[in-house]
Design an enzyme around this catalytic site. Sequence first.
Site, PDB file in Angstrom:
ATOM      1  N   ARG A  53      38.783 -54.751  38.031  1.00  0.00           N
ATOM      2  CA  ARG A  53      39.666 -54.042  37.090  1.00  0.00           C
ATOM      3  C   ARG A  53      40.811 -54.990  36.722  1.00  0.00           C
ATOM      4  NH1 ARG A  53      41.113 -49.798  41.752  1.00  0.00           N
ATOM      5  NH2 ARG A  53      42.115 -51.250  43.155  1.00  0.00           N
ATOM      6  N   LYS A 117      31.526 -51.497  54.901  1.00  0.00           N
ATOM      7  CA  LYS A 117      31.012 -50.737  56.068  1.00  0.00           C
ATOM      8  C   LYS A 117      31.007 -49.245  55.842  1.00  0.00           C
ATOM      9  CE  LYS A 117      35.094 -52.695  56.580  1.00  0.00           C
ATOM     10  NZ  LYS A 117      35.635 -53.985  56.890  1.00  0.00           N
ATOM     11  N   VAL A 144      29.933 -55.735  59.536  1.00  0.00           N
ATOM     12  CA  VAL A 144      30.408 -55.599  60.924  1.00  0.00           C
ATOM     13  C   VAL A 144      30.789 -56.976  61.449  1.00  0.00           C
ATOM     14  CG1 VAL A 144      29.847 -54.882  63.273  1.00  0.00           C
ATOM     15  CG2 VAL A 144      28.901 -53.616  61.328  1.00  0.00           C
ATOM     16  N   GLY A 146      32.853 -59.265  60.479  1.00  0.00           N
ATOM     17  CA  GLY A 146      33.160 -60.350  59.537  1.00  0.00           C
ATOM     18  C   GLY A 146      32.206 -61.521  59.651  1.00  0.00           C
ATOM     19  N   GLY A 198      45.481 -60.527  54.787  1.00  0.00           N
ATOM     20  CA  GLY A 198      44.202 -60.086  54.210  1.00  0.00           C
ATOM     21  C   GLY A 198      43.213 -59.554  55.235  1.00  0.00           C
ATOM     22  N   GLU A 201      42.419 -53.221  55.816  1.00  0.00           N
ATOM     23  CA  GLU A 201      41.787 -52.517  54.701  1.00  0.00           C
ATOM     24  C   GLU A 201      42.858 -52.134  53.673  1.00  0.00           C
ATOM     25  OE1 GLU A 201      38.306 -52.067  54.480  1.00  0.00           O
ATOM     26  OE2 GLU A 201      38.567 -53.484  56.102  1.00  0.00           O
ATOM     27  N   LYS A 216      31.675 -49.178  61.666  1.00  0.00           N
ATOM     28  CA  LYS A 216      30.944 -50.341  62.192  1.00  0.00           C
ATOM     29  C   LYS A 216      30.104 -49.952  63.401  1.00  0.00           C
ATOM     30  CE  LYS A 216      34.434 -53.638  60.583  1.00  0.00           C
ATOM     31  NZ  LYS A 216      35.714 -54.267  60.926  1.00  0.00           N
ATOM     32  N   GLY A 313      39.205 -61.540  57.729  1.00  0.00           N
ATOM     33  CA  GLY A 313      39.757 -62.681  57.007  1.00  0.00           C
ATOM     34  C   GLY A 313      38.779 -63.122  55.926  1.00  0.00           C
TER      35      GLY A 313
HETATM   36  P1  NAP Z   1      40.657 -56.510  48.580  1.00  0.00           P
HETATM   37  O1  NAP Z   1      41.390 -57.766  48.868  1.00  0.00           O
HETATM   38  O2  NAP Z   1      41.427 -55.256  48.370  1.00  0.00           O
HETATM   39  O3  NAP Z   1      39.713 -56.784  47.318  1.00  0.00           O
HETATM   40  C1  NAP Z   1      39.041 -55.774  46.623  1.00  0.00           C
HETATM   41  C2  NAP Z   1      38.956 -56.188  45.179  1.00  0.00           C
HETATM   42  O4  NAP Z   1      38.176 -55.213  44.482  1.00  0.00           O
HETATM   43  C3  NAP Z   1      40.337 -56.262  44.508  1.00  0.00           C
HETATM   44  O5  NAP Z   1      40.384 -57.369  43.668  1.00  0.00           O
HETATM   45  C4  NAP Z   1      40.411 -54.943  43.771  1.00  0.00           C
HETATM   46  O6  NAP Z   1      41.226 -55.016  42.639  1.00  0.00           O
HETATM   47  C5  NAP Z   1      38.972 -54.726  43.397  1.00  0.00           C
HETATM   48  N1  NAP Z   1      38.687 -53.312  43.246  1.00  0.00           N
HETATM   49  C6  NAP Z   1      38.802 -52.369  44.187  1.00  0.00           C
HETATM   50  N2  NAP Z   1      38.462 -51.160  43.701  1.00  0.00           N
HETATM   51  C7  NAP Z   1      38.124 -51.367  42.412  1.00  0.00           C
HETATM   52  C8  NAP Z   1      37.683 -50.507  41.375  1.00  0.00           C
HETATM   53  N3  NAP Z   1      37.512 -49.191  41.564  1.00  0.00           N
HETATM   54  N4  NAP Z   1      37.398 -51.042  40.168  1.00  0.00           N
HETATM   55  C9  NAP Z   1      37.558 -52.352  39.963  1.00  0.00           C
HETATM   56  N5  NAP Z   1      37.976 -53.245  40.893  1.00  0.00           N
HETATM   57  C10 NAP Z   1      38.257 -52.740  42.116  1.00  0.00           C
HETATM   58  O7  NAP Z   1      39.605 -56.177  49.738  1.00  0.00           O
HETATM   59  P2  NAP Z   1      38.842 -57.237  50.662  1.00  0.00           P
HETATM   60  O8  NAP Z   1      39.628 -57.430  51.895  1.00  0.00           O
HETATM   61  O9  NAP Z   1      38.393 -58.384  49.866  1.00  0.00           O
HETATM   62  O10 NAP Z   1      37.585 -56.336  51.100  1.00  0.00           O
HETATM   63  C11 NAP Z   1      36.494 -56.153  50.238  1.00  0.00           C
HETATM   64  C12 NAP Z   1      35.371 -55.485  51.025  1.00  0.00           C
HETATM   65  O11 NAP Z   1      35.016 -56.327  52.125  1.00  0.00           O
HETATM   66  C13 NAP Z   1      35.739 -54.142  51.642  1.00  0.00           C
HETATM   67  O12 NAP Z   1      34.581 -53.331  51.671  1.00  0.00           O
HETATM   68  C14 NAP Z   1      36.153 -54.508  53.056  1.00  0.00           C
HETATM   69  O13 NAP Z   1      36.009 -53.444  53.967  1.00  0.00           O
HETATM   70  C15 NAP Z   1      35.153 -55.600  53.340  1.00  0.00           C
HETATM   71  N6  NAP Z   1      35.545 -56.542  54.397  1.00  0.00           N
HETATM   72  C16 NAP Z   1      36.776 -57.118  54.365  1.00  0.00           C
HETATM   73  C17 NAP Z   1      37.110 -58.036  55.347  1.00  0.00           C
HETATM   74  C18 NAP Z   1      38.448 -58.685  55.380  1.00  0.00           C
HETATM   75  O14 NAP Z   1      38.764 -59.339  56.387  1.00  0.00           O
HETATM   76  N7  NAP Z   1      39.267 -58.577  54.358  1.00  0.00           N
HETATM   77  C19 NAP Z   1      36.170 -58.351  56.345  1.00  0.00           C
HETATM   78  C20 NAP Z   1      34.919 -57.734  56.334  1.00  0.00           C
HETATM   79  C21 NAP Z   1      34.613 -56.824  55.353  1.00  0.00           C
HETATM   80  P3  NAP Z   1      42.824 -54.858  42.730  1.00  0.00           P
HETATM   81  O15 NAP Z   1      43.354 -56.216  43.034  1.00  0.00           O
HETATM   82  O16 NAP Z   1      43.202 -54.320  41.421  1.00  0.00           O
HETATM   83  O17 NAP Z   1      43.087 -53.888  43.864  1.00  0.00           O
HETATM   84  N1  HSE Z   2      39.921 -54.547  58.150  1.00  0.00           N
HETATM   85  C1  HSE Z   2      38.800 -55.049  58.846  1.00  0.00           C
HETATM   86  C2  HSE Z   2      39.229 -55.532  60.206  1.00  0.00           C
HETATM   87  C3  HSE Z   2      38.191 -56.182  58.073  1.00  0.00           C
HETATM   88  O1  HSE Z   2      40.435 -55.679  60.428  1.00  0.00           O
HETATM   89  O2  HSE Z   2      38.374 -55.745  61.058  1.00  0.00           O
HETATM   90  C4  HSE Z   2      36.919 -56.680  58.696  1.00  0.00           C
HETATM   91  O3  HSE Z   2      35.910 -55.737  58.609  1.00  0.00           O
END
Ligand code: NAP
Ligand code: HSE
Length: 437
Positions: A53, A117, A144, A146, A198, A201, A216, A313
């Site tokens: 978006r 997840k 699960v 990372g 980062g 969630e 998870k 991360g």
């Molecule tokens: P994030 O930094 O919040 O990134 C999500 C991105 O998707 C943002 O750019 C967001 O835009 C965009 N977005 C979210 N909802 C949207 C919508 N309805 N329409 C259009 N764009 C949308 O999250 P992330 O940490 O990268 O995590 C992404 C996924 O990976 C999640 O499912 C999370 O649980 C999973 N995950 C994360 C990690 C971690 O360490 N971060 C590890 C394992 C798994 P905006 O910038 O406008 O919000």
């Molecule tokens: N928010 C999640 C965590 C990201 O801290 O483990 C990885 O899944």
Amino acid sequence: MATKKKALAVKAKKAGSTVKVALLGFGTVGSSVAKLLAASKFSGIQLTHIYNRDVERKRTSEAAKVVPASVFWTEKIDDVLTSDVDVVIELMGGLNPVEGWLRKALASGKSVVTANKQLIAYRGTGLAKLAEKHGVQLIHGAAVAGGVPVITGMQQGLSGDQTIRLSGIVNGTCNYILSRMETGADYATVLADAQQLGYAEANPSADVDGYDARAKLCILSRIALRAELDPDTVATQSISPVEAIDFTYAKDLNCTIRQVSRAQLDGTVVHARVAPMLVPLTSPLAWSHGTQNMVVASGRFGGDVVFSGHGAGGEPTAVAVVSDLLSVAQGCGVVQLPVRKRAVTGEFMAPHYLRFVVDDKPGIVSGIAGALAKVGANIDSLLQKPGYPKHRLPFVVTTEPCLTSTIEKAVASIAKMDCMLEKPLCLQILVSEDIPE
Ligand code: NAP
Ligand code: HSE
């Protein structure tokens, strides 16, 4: 979770042709995936679309500088769904609108890689069936732990065993918070750091209140215990009531505190719980610091197998996502075994740590002892540090092993005592048989 069909990962691709890839979400993980793809330049893989978006903000960001000029940036999801991309990588998070979009992608012959997840825990079975119906893949290795290949390891390397128990640390944010609180940092400061780095969630309640770890645990239970659990039935306890004083008392008990996720097969029922627990300092779980995750799978034939590494991360998670992408692109299949729906109970037989904060007066200890005796729970120790004000006095009681429901009943009655200034904190103490060697 992936198609049962033989290694037909990217539909209708001839050997040697390019696999076209779209990224949904250019946040922490999405931008790291773009960075890894740019750094490694895998032959036969081409990033063609990035959806987000308000996309101009992303296209002009520092993180976008590594993205090839040929990539089409869009804020219209149909540009991706009606395109000829072969693989959609979903890194937005949440159930809506993601589920509907991924259903469309799968139905139009696109494979899906996701780190989501919640989506996999709640909708994974239905999505996997849809992927199978359309001869494409749905892979979620990053959902699960990372960057730790725990899903692949269990799916491929442990499928020959009968895993009966899972325990470990699967939320990097909680581990980061608790392991820093252990060295004196304050909860609110470290949570803000985890968000800034980062790890957390979009809504950090998912981390600290246990919902992320619960999702998870359900995914791991499906793979390793072959048990389908309803995530909403898994007991969770927040880490937010844990305070500095608890680390002090935990240390006196030769323990520290970690958010632990546990699931154990017991006939047709699964005992499962996500909660902050006292972990003996001799346990590897106690040595997990920062975003490190650790999962111990206990098998009937193979014994304990430990998976460990960075569980949160951008870059560690992107490694898992890109590995899944390569697996899809090369048509690597996944071992599939039957899974059964199982009822869940939060009951465990364990010693417990009870921390009270009271307005001190005579008879408090006997009141607590009476409430514990009434349910048949035996006190193991009583700890009270000097130097705290009488009008706000913290002290701890530990019990011998008793059932979760038994201790909860006693704590509910103790909480009603006039002297109690806070809801008592009740934590399981992990015992040796739950601890990897
Ligand atoms: P994030 O930094 O919040 O990134 C999500 C991105 O998707 C943002 O750019 C967001 O835009 C965009 N977005 C979210 N909802 C949207 C919508 N309805 N329409 C259009 N764009 C949308 O999250 P992330 O940490 O990268 O995590 C992404 C996924 O990976 C999640 O499912 C999370 O649980 C999973 N995950 C994360 C990690 C971690 O360490 N971060 C590890 C394992 C798994 P905006 O910038 O406008 O919000
Ligand atoms: N928010 C999640 C965590 C990201 O801290 O483990 C990885 O899944």
